[in-house]
Design a protein around this motif. Structure first.
Motif: not given
Length: 231
Positions: A79-81, A71-75, A154-171
């Motif tokens: 346009k970038m998403a 499952k790939v989730a988009f928050l 609010k929901t369990p996050i798997s240890e293997d799940a990856t968070f990928l940001s395409v947001i400018a300016g946030v380290p």
């Protein structure tokens, strides 16, 4: 005058030599730099991706089977998403029924669904990230705050799940409060919105080689992608 000219010549020769040494796969030099406030290094380490020799684009062959991820989730569905969603599905990297999206604008979500009938519309952020092994965060920078992170938790996050940001300016370290252990920060440029961009990315050390290869393919939807090692 002679000394000044000689100095300039030496600088040109040194710059040229430096460029060629960076491109050489056998170079033993270590290169350092930064993406915003993040720091990274690339060197002659076979376990890392040399930014001058490893890149991907949307022309990369898609994986066989029923998608690269469960499952790939988009928050966010701006346009970038959408620059990632459309080629991700159209090129066969991920089937639409294994892609979920959430946006505060219902009309925006429905507009995306009109192009991909099987795409899943989440009802909330916890619903979006539930069971997702890749979350692509494409919200505005001002929305990266503790309130958003509380929604993640609010929901369990798997240890293997990856968070990928395409947001400018946030380290990268700004995302440590999300609850995700594996984090990727990217810096796509404007041409990425039409698949002609150059995206530089870095990630936490716990992301495996196989996972990095998949991330390269996903970011290849935006054009070229190169990885620099975060530290």
């Amino acid at each position: 005058m002679f000394r000044l000219a000689s100095s300039r010549t030496a600088m040109v020769l040194a710059t040229t030599a430096s460029r060629y040494s960076c491109r050489a796969a056998s170079s033993s030099a270590t290169i350092t730099g930064s993406i915003g406030r993040d720091r990274f290094w690339t060197g002659n380490d076979s376990s890392s991706d040399d930014v001058f020799t490893r890149s991907s684009s949307s022309d990369a062959a898609p994986p066989s089977g029923d998608g690269a991820f469960e499952k790939v989730a988009f928050l966010g569905t701006g346009k970038m998403a959408q620059a990632i969603i459309h080629p991700l599905i159209n090129k066969g990297l991920q089937p639409a029924h294994k892609v979920s999206i959430f946006d505060v604008s219902i009309n925006q979500m429905k507009a995306v669904q009109e192009k991909h009938n099987d795409i899943q519309l989440a009802q909330s952020i916890p619903d979006l990230i539930k069971d997702a092994d890749l979350l692509i965060c494409a919200v505005k920078p001002q929305n990266i705050n503790e309130g958003l992170f509380q929604e993640f938790r609010k929901t369990p996050i798997s240890e293997d799940a990856t968070f990928l940001s395409v947001i400018a300016g946030v380290p990268l370290n700004a995302y440590f409060g999300t609850g995700y252990k594996k984090i990727v920060r990217t810096m796509p440029n404007t041409p990425a919105m039409i698949g002609r961009g150059m995206t530089v990315w870095c990630c936490t050390e716990n992301i495996t080689v196989n996972e990095r290869d998949l991330i390269q393919k996903v970011l290849g939807c935006l054009g070229k992608a190169v990885r620099k090692v975060y530290y």
